[in-house]
Enzyme design. Sequence first.
Site, PDB file in Angstrom:
ATOM      1  CG  ASP A 111       3.195   1.989  11.327  1.00  0.00           C
ATOM      2  OD1 ASP A 111       3.411   3.078  11.659  1.00  0.00           O
ATOM      3  OD2 ASP A 111       3.702   0.960  12.660  1.00  0.00           O
ATOM      4  CB  CYS A 122      -0.507   3.011 -12.951  1.00  0.00           C
ATOM      5  SG  CYS A 122       1.089   3.238 -11.873  1.00  0.00           S
ATOM      6  CB  CYS A 136       0.867  -0.290 -11.117  1.00  0.00           C
ATOM      7  SG  CYS A 136      -0.072   0.326  -9.728  1.00  0.00           S
ATOM      8  CG  ASP A 138       1.920   6.441  17.487  1.00  0.00           C
ATOM      9  OD1 ASP A 138       0.985   7.228  17.761  1.00  0.00           O
ATOM     10  OD2 ASP A 138       2.775   6.700  16.789  1.00  0.00           O
ATOM     11  CB  CYS A 174      -2.842   2.507  -8.662  1.00  0.00           C
ATOM     12  SG  CYS A 174      -1.578   3.633  -9.312  1.00  0.00           S
ATOM     13  CG  HIS A 230       2.410   4.067  -7.473  1.00  0.00           C
ATOM     14  ND1 HIS A 230       1.950   3.305  -8.494  1.00  0.00           N
ATOM     15  CD2 HIS A 230       3.375   3.855  -7.445  1.00  0.00           C
ATOM     16  CE1 HIS A 230       2.836   2.357  -8.797  1.00  0.00           C
ATOM     17  NE2 HIS A 230       3.965   2.660  -7.919  1.00  0.00           N
TER      18      HIS A 230
END
Length: 380
Positions: A269, A312, A307, A95, A309, A338
């Site tokens: 974002d 998890c 989930c 940015d 991931c 997560h």
Amino acid sequence: MTSPIRFELIKTCKQTGARLGVLHTPHGSFETPMFMPVGTLATVKTLSPEELKEMGAGIILSNTYHLWLRPGHEIVKEAGGLHSFMNWDRGILTDSGGFQVFSLSDFRKIEEEGVYFRNHLNGDKLFLSPEKAIEIQNALGSDIIMAFDECPPYPATYEYMKQSVERTSRWAERCLKAHKRPDVQGLFGIVQGGEFEDLRRQSAQDLVSLDFPGYAVGGLSVGEPKEVMNRVLEFTTPLLPADKPRYLMGVGSPDSLIDGAIRGIDMFDCVLPTRIGRNGTVMTSQGRVVIKNAQYARDFSPLDPNCDCYTCRNYTRAYIRHLIKCDETFGIRLTSYHNVYFLIKLMEQVRQAIREDRLRDFRDEFFERYGFNKPNARNF
């Protein structure tokens, strides 16, 4: 000169008009709509580049203002640019630093040449102009760089916003002239105008006439109600070229990602997933979970049973609660992993729903499951 950033529109959702596309950059091509994790200081807090790749992140965001102050853009340039400096070989967007100038500094003075303000770390007087913001980003070497704009507060008067939009348009022209690496870095313009439709139209017309390779919608998610943000998007995104990427800055709550995609946004974002993760709050398929709460002390299930991931698959709510309550860094890593994974996978689901022309149905099902349809529903 051919832009190093190219957007390829694959299809639009018949149910909503949402766009499925591919963003091509010098460091890879990525499907859109997408969520970009934020690595303010050349790192997504607590997560390694390898973990980000593992969860499917194609592009991340870093911050011009903060990297200018620490370690300094000259040092990053000496290291070979941000990609080399942080060992990340996929896309990077930086940015302009404008938001930080207007949000972090107690003292600031806006002049036509730029903004005078104080360093939020030590109080030193600093000056940032369109030319300086582009110089810093050219040194950082990110794939996508942003024009230096004024980010007005919410709410702002019509008169103030009109002057701000006109100044942002003039600054955008100066950014284009200052850009020294247009062959390897794509410069995006930022549409401002607050909640005023005619000013958004003026800003969009000014910037589109300058033929940027991409456009951001700025000045949203700054305190306005969600309904206002959605309304602004509804009349702003149609003003932007269909063959170029559209980026909604600073937005990362699950409902706003879906609503933004429905309104034609391709890129998002936000620091939200890591910020709330550090406070012990996680996003799950069933809604918001504050893992610090006592009810999870003996809960030996994963954060989210739906989930897959790393967090998890391997750790329980009880264990993560224990880590967070004890201020153990590993707990923050697990919740951050997560949450970032959750948003990246959410956008995969959004893209699949666009492919199948059912994004409106997906939104309704998700909002019902998440509780966004309930009166006084708690958001992040």
